[in-house]
Design a protein around this motif. Structure first.
Motif, mmCIF file in Angstrom:
data_model
loop_
_atom_site.group_PDB
_atom_site.id
_atom_site.type_symbol
_atom_site.label_atom_id
_atom_site.label_comp_id
_atom_site.label_asym_id
_atom_site.label_seq_id
_atom_site.Cartn_x
_atom_site.Cartn_y
_atom_site.Cartn_z
ATOM 1 N N GLY A 235 0.710 -1.279 0.031
ATOM 2 C CA GLY A 235 0.032 -0.029 -0.096
ATOM 3 C C GLY A 235 0.816 1.187 0.066
ATOM 4 N N GLU A 236 1.848 1.378 0.588
ATOM 5 C CA GLU A 236 2.669 2.340 0.800
ATOM 6 C C GLU A 236 3.443 2.738 -0.513
ATOM 7 N N ASP A 239 -0.216 2.486 -3.446
ATOM 8 C CA ASP A 239 -1.492 2.787 -3.202
ATOM 9 C C ASP A 239 -2.626 2.192 -3.969
ATOM 10 N N GLY A 268 -2.206 1.044 10.023
ATOM 11 C CA GLY A 268 -2.361 2.386 9.053
ATOM 12 C C GLY A 268 -1.424 3.639 9.828
ATOM 13 N N ARG A 269 -1.412 4.434 8.896
ATOM 14 C CA ARG A 269 -0.464 5.737 9.949
ATOM 15 C C ARG A 269 -1.497 6.820 9.295
ATOM 16 N N GLY A 271 -2.962 10.006 7.622
ATOM 17 C CA GLY A 271 -2.633 10.503 6.289
ATOM 18 C C GLY A 271 -2.404 9.383 5.178
ATOM 19 N N ARG A 272 -2.077 8.329 5.479
ATOM 20 C CA ARG A 272 -1.949 7.245 4.465
ATOM 21 C C ARG A 272 -2.868 6.013 5.023
#
Length: 311
Positions: A235-236, A239, A268-269, A271-272
């Motif tokens: 995902g990082e 996306d 998750g983090r 903003g992303r």
């Protein structure tokens, strides 16, 4: 009786480390579905003989086909020869393209990576253009679809060989810590057996998970955490809209995919957001349906994945 003059059928073959699935389709005819297991301990010649027997069964029961697509977990070179396949080591060096020509002398044939084909089949079924797919079975396969196309274009996305633990278990490929070495079906069963102190089969694991046995719960959770790490990392980098988790092992364990989704959400983090995790709509048949689409592409439509034609 099948009409030997008809060659409008297309055949998909999903080749696995322990079993093979075949599906033939044609307009106006019921589909033909068959699954068989490789002979235990056999070499490549015996495996091909078993496949040839199944192809004969197909022709007798259903009829001939005009195009064949093969979903393959092994690494093949541009000429269609197998370079490596830890799941069936005796296949190394096999001229797969030549074997297919001998099996289907009157049909167009092509081979593509099983993970790529599964990813495309699932992306199309989900109506998404940007998808990562992880298939959990005898190994861990996978594929990446961006803007509706397989990525990378010149080779397959080896999702199962992403390193998730440098000091982890040794993978069939010889390296330590590959996703496959932690999260595949056999790896999960081995970990469960270590925790139980006795051999664990798939049915034992499923029942132990249902009953909340610690050896089963812990073994499955470790696999789901490794898969979640892979999904978050993909995902990082890419996306994607969604991550789809399939394969026969994952499909057969109730709660497996939701647990991966839970672990992904927790990683998750700000903003992303991590990708949403969905179960494969085609279950353990994603690669097989992708192989059928590959065969259909040989009849005139664009091929759905990078392939090695074997005319």
């Amino acid at each position: 009786m099948p009409d030997p003059a008809r060659r409008d059928g297309v055949l998909g073959i999903d080749v696995g480390g322990t079993k093979v699935a075949l599906r033939a389709e044609a307009a106006g005819r019921p589909a033909y579905d068959r699954v068989f297991r490789w002979p235990r301990g056999a070499d490549a010649a015996a495996d091909l003989a078993a496949l040839a027997a199944e192809v004969s069964r197909l022709r007798e029961a259903w009829g001939p086909v005009g195009a064949v697509g093969v979903a393959m977990p092994a690494t093949t070179d541009p000429g269609g020869a197998v370079t490596t396949w830890p799941g069936r080591p005796s296949w190394a060096g096999l001229d797969l393209a030549g074997a297919l020509r001998r099996l289907f002398p009157d049909a167009a044939t092509a081979v593509a990576d099983d993970g790529d084909l599964a990813a495309l089949a699932e992306a199309r079924r989900a109506g998404r253009d940007d998808v990562v797919y992880l298939g959990v079975g005898t190994g861990v396969g996978g594929g990446v679809v961006l803007a509706g196309r397989s990525v990378p274009g010149r080779s397959s996305a080896e999702v199962g060989h992403m390193v998730v633990a440098l000091d982890g278990p040794r993978c069939d490929c010889g390296r330590r810590g590959c996703l496959q070495s932690v999260a595949s079906g056999p790896a999960t069963l081995r970990r469960a057996a270590d925790g139980r102190g006795a051999e664990v089969g798939f049915d034992d694991l499923r029942d132990g998970l249902r009953d909340g046995r610690a050896w089963a719960v812990d073994a499955v959770d470790a696999s789901c955490r490794a898969l979640a790490a892979a999904v978050v990392s993909l995902g990082e980098l890419l996306d994607p809209a969604v991550a789809i988790v399939g394969g026969g092992f994952a499909a057969g364990l109730p709660g497996f995919v939701p647990l991966v989704a839970e672990r992904v959400r927790s990683a998750g983090r700000p903003g992303r957001a991590a990708p949403a995790v969905l179960p494969a709509a085609l279950g353990g048949l994603s690669s097989l349906h992708g192989a059928v689409e590959l065969a259909r592409g040989l009849t005139g439509a664009p091929l759905p994945a990078p392939a090695v034609p074997t005319p």
